[in-house]
Motif scaffolding. Structure first.
Motif, short mmCIF file in Angstrom:
data_model
loop_
_atom_site.label_atom_id
_atom_site.label_comp_id
_atom_site.label_asym_id
_atom_site.label_seq_id
_atom_site.Cartn_x
_atom_site.Cartn_y
_atom_site.Cartn_z
N UNK A 219 40.17 27.57 42.22
CA UNK A 219 41.60 27.42 42.01
C UNK A 219 42.21 28.75 41.67
N UNK A 220 43.42 28.97 42.16
CA UNK A 220 44.09 30.24 41.93
C UNK A 220 45.14 30.44 43.00
N UNK A 221 45.78 31.61 42.94
CA UNK A 221 46.78 31.90 43.97
C UNK A 221 46.05 32.24 45.28
N UNK A 222 46.81 32.32 46.35
CA UNK A 222 46.26 32.68 47.66
C UNK A 222 45.46 33.99 47.54
N UNK A 223 46.02 35.00 46.91
CA UNK A 223 45.34 36.29 46.80
C UNK A 223 44.05 36.16 46.00
N UNK A 224 44.14 35.42 44.89
CA UNK A 224 42.95 35.25 44.06
C UNK A 224 41.84 34.54 44.84
N UNK A 225 42.21 33.50 45.56
CA UNK A 225 41.18 32.78 46.31
C UNK A 225 40.59 33.64 47.42
N UNK A 226 41.43 34.43 48.05
CA UNK A 226 40.90 35.33 49.08
C UNK A 226 39.84 36.25 48.50
N UNK A 227 40.09 36.72 47.27
CA UNK A 227 39.14 37.62 46.63
C UNK A 227 37.90 36.90 46.14
N UNK A 228 38.11 35.69 45.62
CA UNK A 228 37.04 35.06 44.83
C UNK A 228 36.25 34.01 45.58
N UNK A 229 36.83 33.42 46.61
CA UNK A 229 36.15 32.27 47.20
C UNK A 229 35.75 32.51 48.65
N UNK A 230 34.46 32.70 48.89
CA UNK A 230 33.98 32.85 50.27
C UNK A 230 34.34 31.62 51.11
#
Ligand code: CTP
Ligand code: MG
Length: 238
Positions: A219-230
């Motif tokens: 869970x997170x913003x679009x940018x956060x998920x791009x960074x954190x979630x493969x």
């Protein structure tokens, strides 16, 4: 009780009969935020959202609305303040106006028009032979999938909800119309939950909840998920 639009899930699990559907889901939506839900078919998106107006009851863990346990709200007052646009749009063969005012029969014409404008369907309605009095299904008037979706969003908005739930309700809209719709919702002072398959629909969300087999895997913003979630990158970036 008047809702402010804050929604908090704490370790919520949920079963359909014996079938586990949601597992330990926690998130916190502030009033006025837009929360995106993303996940494959069967991941539990609709089930999660149905818990908010108490359409499904028996869960474990806690759900709070404005810091009150959800159980203290009576379902009637909840459903007045929470508008859910279901995945399957249901229109009936009455006038456009009565379809929008369905569930709020005392809505004024100005409120109906305002909701239609916010839902980006007003200008289409003006092109119909009898405008808002046009009867669906008569005189060859049929609506496209995206027009039906916008009509049902107008129906949800006319009730001026504190929480608006769009369960895959913008899937048939082009990206531009959808963007205009989401922008107009931002001026609404209501918390918006939106299920969408297109990443473009969720980019602006304050948080995106990524569900996989009933679990919140990111869970997170679009940018956060791009960074954190493969998983987010792989499945949904394309
Ligand atoms: N389910 C069930 N009984 C229901 C509704 C759903 O057993 N009355 C199950 C489904 O079979 C599924 C799980 O609950 O395994 C989650 O369903 P749902 O929340 O509807 O999933 P969504 O993520 O909304 O799927 P979709 O994208 O297809 O709408
Ligand atoms: Mg669903």
């Amino acid at each position: 009780q008047e809702l402010k639009g804050e929604v908090r899930f704490e370790r919520v699990s949920f079963f359909h009969s014996d079938h586990p559907v949601l597992h330990n889901v926690s998130f916190h939506a502030q009033p006025g935020q837009t929360i995106g839900l993303l996940g494959e078919t069967g991941a539990g998106k609709t089930s999660l959202l149905h818990l908010i107006p108490r359409l499904y009851e028996k869960h474990s863990g806690e759900i709070y609305l404005d810091d009150n346990p959800i159980e203290v709200f009576d379902t009637k007052s909840l459903r007045k303040q929470i508008s859910l646009v279901p995945q399957d749009v249901h229109l009936f063969s009455g006038s456009v106006r009565s379809n929008i005012a369905w569930g709020k029969e005392n809505a004024k014409m100005s409120e109906v028009v305002e909701a239609a404008k916010q839902a980006q369907i007003h200008s289409f309605i003006k092109t119909l032979p009898d405008g808002y009095d046009t009867v669906l299904g008569q005189k060859g008037v049929t609506f496209s999938g995206g027009q039906k979706q916008r009509l049902s969003i107008a129906r949800a908005l006319v009730r001026k909800p504190k929480i608006l739930i769009l369960d895959d309700s913008t899937s048939a809209l082009d990206a531009y119309t959808e963007m205009k719709l989401l922008n107009s919702l931002k001026t609404q002072q209501c918390t918006v939950f939106i299920v969408a398959q297109k990443i473009s629909s969720l980019k602006e969300a304050n948080q995106i909840l990524l569900l996989h087999q009933g679990k919140l895997i990111a869970q997170g913003s679009h940018e956060e998920l791009l960074n954190e979630s493969p998983y987010y990158r792989e499945v949904f970036q394309s």
